[in-house]
Design an enzyme around this catalytic site. Structure first.
Site, PDB file in Angstrom:
ATOM      1  N   THR A  95       4.256 -11.568  -2.768  1.00  0.00           N
ATOM      2  CA  THR A  95       3.536 -10.303  -2.609  1.00  0.00           C
ATOM      3  C   THR A  95       2.051 -10.609  -2.489  1.00  0.00           C
ATOM      4  OG1 THR A  95       5.164  -9.017  -3.816  1.00  0.00           O
ATOM      5  CG2 THR A  95       2.935  -8.127  -3.740  1.00  0.00           C
TER       6      THR A  95
ATOM      7  N   LYS B 168       5.166  -3.223   0.759  1.00  0.00           N
ATOM      8  CA  LYS B 168       5.240  -3.699  -0.632  1.00  0.00           C
ATOM      9  C   LYS B 168       4.113  -3.085  -1.465  1.00  0.00           C
ATOM     10  CE  LYS B 168       6.772  -5.913  -4.213  1.00  0.00           C
ATOM     11  NZ  LYS B 168       6.954  -7.318  -4.542  1.00  0.00           N
TER      12      LYS B 168
ATOM     13  N   LYS C 152      -2.875  -7.303 -10.700  1.00  0.00           N
ATOM     14  CA  LYS C 152      -3.489  -7.919  -9.512  1.00  0.00           C
ATOM     15  C   LYS C 152      -3.109  -7.146  -8.248  1.00  0.00           C
ATOM     16  CE  LYS C 152      -1.180 -10.610  -7.200  1.00  0.00           C
ATOM     17  NZ  LYS C 152      -0.297 -11.444  -6.408  1.00  0.00           N
TER      18      LYS C 152
END
Lengths: 283, 283
Positions: free
Chosen positions: B93, B168, B236
């Site tokens: 990701t 995503k 993050k």
């Protein structure tokens, strides 16, 4: 066993169909008699003249109405026809306090009560796939279980009378948060110019997957907001949940935000739309 | 067809198992070579000395690392072993920009790239039930599909390179909101003294049902927060999502709140726990 059903709204009518399809439904009653007449004809069951007549005829009476006041009025009207061994199952979403009051009203006449609110949307009602959160005595539930299994895929006894409604309050709070989560994320997807139907499809298969995305994502992103679950009813439920939480000194930030957002939508005339109309407010 | 896998972390290792079980996995490489040695022994596959050696040996290279920088370093290290017809599939990701950069780096050497981030948690990786959001050319996906089906239950082509990562990002935003929704509602249930396991069971079956409630509800309400998906990694991701949204002039209130909440938890030393540790902050 003879089953009577009171309240032929968006949830009650499909429940009546499922009960009739197994031959359990004996009679219906509805505040608007014309509606009851149509359903009785269609399902080939009796139309009671009054709740008390329905109660005389039936062993189990299921009620499915909108508000606390309606539940207590119907229970009051049932009483002359009730007696020992009869069971009233209220599938409406109301307060735990109303459930406890209803139960006490019936106790004096030897009848039993279960609060048994449901979740699963109109689809769940149609497909008999509802989740049912039950408050009451285990033996009463066991006597009614065969009936309730005709409309529900999952029946869980939560504790004494009132705990079904407590659980439903938690469900409504979670539904509010998920509505915020799904609409925020889909608005982001829209800004990224992603193909919305594919986004809904693939995300539904992963760790962010949820019923609301799968069942309301496609319609909301096509600007269709037919209920489903009416926004003004969810607003009413959440207002009760907020008060319940405040009494415990707990804050529910997503619920409070959702109450505000729904109020904006209701002021704009969208109160009769599905709760997914929250997407209207997402830029 | 020979498949190589780079990155044997929480998601990569179970993917390696699933690829090995169908005989497709040929070799592995990991930044910590000891880890690669153990997995290679266990799965009876080769351990490459370098990414480029793995690229020489294999037709399809799957990468599964943590950060944008790691992806670009691995791609750089793969290049000497790559050539026309070879495919690199990055399941990490990272940002869409990183995916586009990686693709351009490979183009010059005739190799093809797909960004293919996944969702479904460690459970999904173990059971080969991941949802995979793919960016890239349809014919490249078709050539790699047989391989990707060994780890995914749902594979959706979202558009050109980068659109897998865009999707995503939407998934991560939705996961943040659902975390807020579920933890708020379960804290409410706790205040109402409801039996938590039964609440999770019955609500999972209705219109508020979701993957996170079903898979993380039982552990979080028993104060167990083993990852799963590490909170600091989600932090993050969400920071990137917030920036992406800001560039479009869009606000993501639940994402912003979640970033703040995770920061509090990270400051308290809980960054390595599962994202469901958000429940620690709910009174």
């Amino acid at each position: 066993m003879r089953v009577g059903l009171i309240g032929l709204g968006a949830m009650g009518e499909p429940m009546a169909h499922n009960l009739a399809s197994t031959g359990l439904l004996y009679a219906v009653w509805n505040r608007t008699p014309e509606k009851a007449w149509v359903v009785a004809q269609e399902l080939n069951v009796l139309q009671a003249d009054s709740p008390s007549q329905l109660a005389e005829w039936c062993d189990v009476v299921i009620t499915c109405v909108s508000a606390d006041k309606d539940v207590l009025e119907v229970i009051w009207a049932l009483i002359p026809g009730l007696g020992p061994g009869k069971i009233v199952v209220d599938t409406s979403t109301v307060s735990s306090a109303t459930a406890i009051t209803a139960s006490k009203m019936l106790e004096d006449h030897g009848a039993n009560f279960l609060d048994a609110p449901v979740s699963g949307g109109v689809e769940g009602a149609k497909n008999a796939m509802l989740a049912m959160m039950v408050g009451g005595d285990e033996d009463v539930l066991e006597r009614a279980r065969q009936v309730l299994e005709q409309v529900s895929a999952r029946i869980v006894l939560m504790g004494p009378v009132g705990s079904g409604q407590g659980t439903k309050a938690v469900n409504q709070v979670m539904a509010a948060g998920i509505n915020q989560a799904v609409t925020e994320a889909l608005a982001f997807a829209h800004e990224l110019n992603l193909p919305m139907d594919k986004v809904i499809d693939v995300i539904s298969g992963g760790a962010a997957g949820n019923w609301f995305l799968e069942h309301r994502g496609p319609s909301m992103t096509h600007a269709q907001f037919n209920p489903g679950f009416k926004l003004e009813l969810h607003h009413k439920d959440l207002t009760i949940c907020k008060r319940m939480a405040e009494e415990k000194g707990l804050q529910l930030p997503l619920t409070e935000q959702t109450i505000k957002d729904y109020q904006v939508l209701m002021n704009e005339g969208f109160g009769q739309e599905d709760i997914s109309a929250l997407y209207r407010l997402k830029p």
